[in-house]
Scaffold this motif. Structure first.
Motif, PDB file in Angstrom:
ATOM      1  N   PRO A   1      83.840  83.049  73.623  1.00 63.61           N
ATOM      2  CA  PRO A   1      85.077  82.280  73.731  1.00 63.61           C
ATOM      3  C   PRO A   1      86.201  82.605  72.655  1.00 63.61           C
ATOM      4  O   PRO A   1      87.189  82.396  72.900  1.00 63.61           O
ATOM      5  N   SER A   2      85.699  83.009  71.529  1.00 59.90           N
ATOM      6  CA  SER A   2      86.443  83.416  70.530  1.00 59.90           C
ATOM      7  C   SER A   2      87.171  84.638  70.841  1.00 59.90           C
ATOM      8  O   SER A   2      88.203  85.035  70.215  1.00 59.90           O
ATOM      9  N   ALA A   3      86.773  85.531  71.557  1.00 62.86           N
ATOM     10  CA  ALA A   3      87.427  86.608  71.807  1.00 62.86           C
ATOM     11  C   ALA A   3      88.832  86.774  72.145  1.00 62.86           C
ATOM     12  O   ALA A   3      89.437  87.623  71.885  1.00 62.86           O
ATOM     13  N   GLY A   4      89.216  85.667  72.858  1.00 63.79           N
ATOM     14  CA  GLY A   4      90.515  85.517  73.377  1.00 63.79           C
ATOM     15  C   GLY A   4      91.530  84.965  72.302  1.00 63.79           C
ATOM     16  O   GLY A   4      92.505  84.606  72.568  1.00 63.79           O
TER      17      GLY A   4
ATOM     18  N   CYS B   1      94.095  92.992  69.344  1.00 64.62           N
ATOM     19  CA  CYS B   1      93.207  92.210  69.889  1.00 64.62           C
ATOM     20  C   CYS B   1      91.982  93.384  69.720  1.00 64.62           C
ATOM     21  O   CYS B   1      91.947  94.512  69.819  1.00 64.62           O
ATOM     22  N   PRO B   2      90.531  92.767  69.646  1.00 62.88           N
ATOM     23  CA  PRO B   2      89.636  93.558  69.520  1.00 62.88           C
ATOM     24  C   PRO B   2      89.256  94.516  70.822  1.00 62.88           C
ATOM     25  O   PRO B   2      89.419  93.967  71.868  1.00 62.88           O
ATOM     26  N   VAL B   3      88.822  95.598  70.483  1.00 62.08           N
ATOM     27  CA  VAL B   3      88.289  96.376  71.765  1.00 62.08           C
ATOM     28  C   VAL B   3      87.154  96.180  72.210  1.00 62.08           C
ATOM     29  O   VAL B   3      86.171  96.480  71.643  1.00 62.08           O
ATOM     30  N   LEU B   4      86.868  95.272  73.236  1.00 63.95           N
ATOM     31  CA  LEU B   4      85.358  94.829  73.778  1.00 63.95           C
ATOM     32  C   LEU B   4      85.259  95.093  75.193  1.00 63.95           C
ATOM     33  O   LEU B   4      86.401  95.017  75.824  1.00 63.95           O
TER      34      LEU B   4
END
Length: 175
Positions: A59-62, A50-53
């Motif tokens: 909404p697309s981060a998950g 998963c991206p480190v944010l």
């Protein structure tokens, strides 16, 4: 003023320390090839991608969490969560069943923190209170070789808010 020492060994793991305005930031990078060296589960491998944010409302981060997670409630009952993209999910437990599609104005928060060999992911999906009933999903994962075995887990809670009642179920997936 600040001194930082790291031992280095011939591996693909690299650590870097940066001092910004008096704050020490530790950045750790691990190659994908080493991700299973510590006996990590398939879930841990997927989560690590998963991206480190930090506190993203996208909404697309998950999307990296899209998977079916099966676990148990604190009382030992089976429960499952099937996460889709864009805030969709299916949650099943003996006391609560939810088929959720995110309505307009849903609040999303995604956070993936990596500190050394410790990783934590938080994914929150909260419906606006203008819909009835409205739902909250609170997904948390702690994993990595820096996490004690007892603390390495995925835990999610789904809450249904009705007009006059609230029902909530916690589910834990051991890693």
């Amino acid at each position: 003023m600040f001194e930082t020492a790291f031992s280095s060994s011939p591996s693909s793991t690299m650590s870097t320390a940066v001092v910004l305005g008096g704050l020490l930031c530790l950045i750790a990078c691990e190659s994908k090839e080493d991700a299973t060296d510590g006996g990590g589960s398939a879930f841990e491998e997927q989560l690590a991608e998963c991206p480190v944010l930090s506190l993203s409302s996208d909404p697309s981060a998950g999307a990296c969490l899209a998977e079916t997670y099966e676990g148990k409630t604190p009382s030992g009952e089976a429960c499952s969560l099937e996460l889709g993209e864009g805030g969709t999910y299916e949650f099943t437990s003996p006391s609560l069943v939810v088929s959720h599609t995110a309505p307009d104005n849903t609040i999303f928060v995604f956070d993936h923190t990596v500190v050394g060999d410790y990783e934590q992911i938080v994914w929150k999906v909260s419906d606006p209170t203008s819909v009835e009933p409205w739902y909250d999903l609170d997904f948390q994962a702690r994993f990595g070789t820096g996490v004690p075995d007892l603390d390495s887990k995925i835990q999610f809670e789904v809450t249904e808010h009705g007009e006059s009642s609230t029902k909530s179920v916690v589910c834990v997936v051991e890693l």
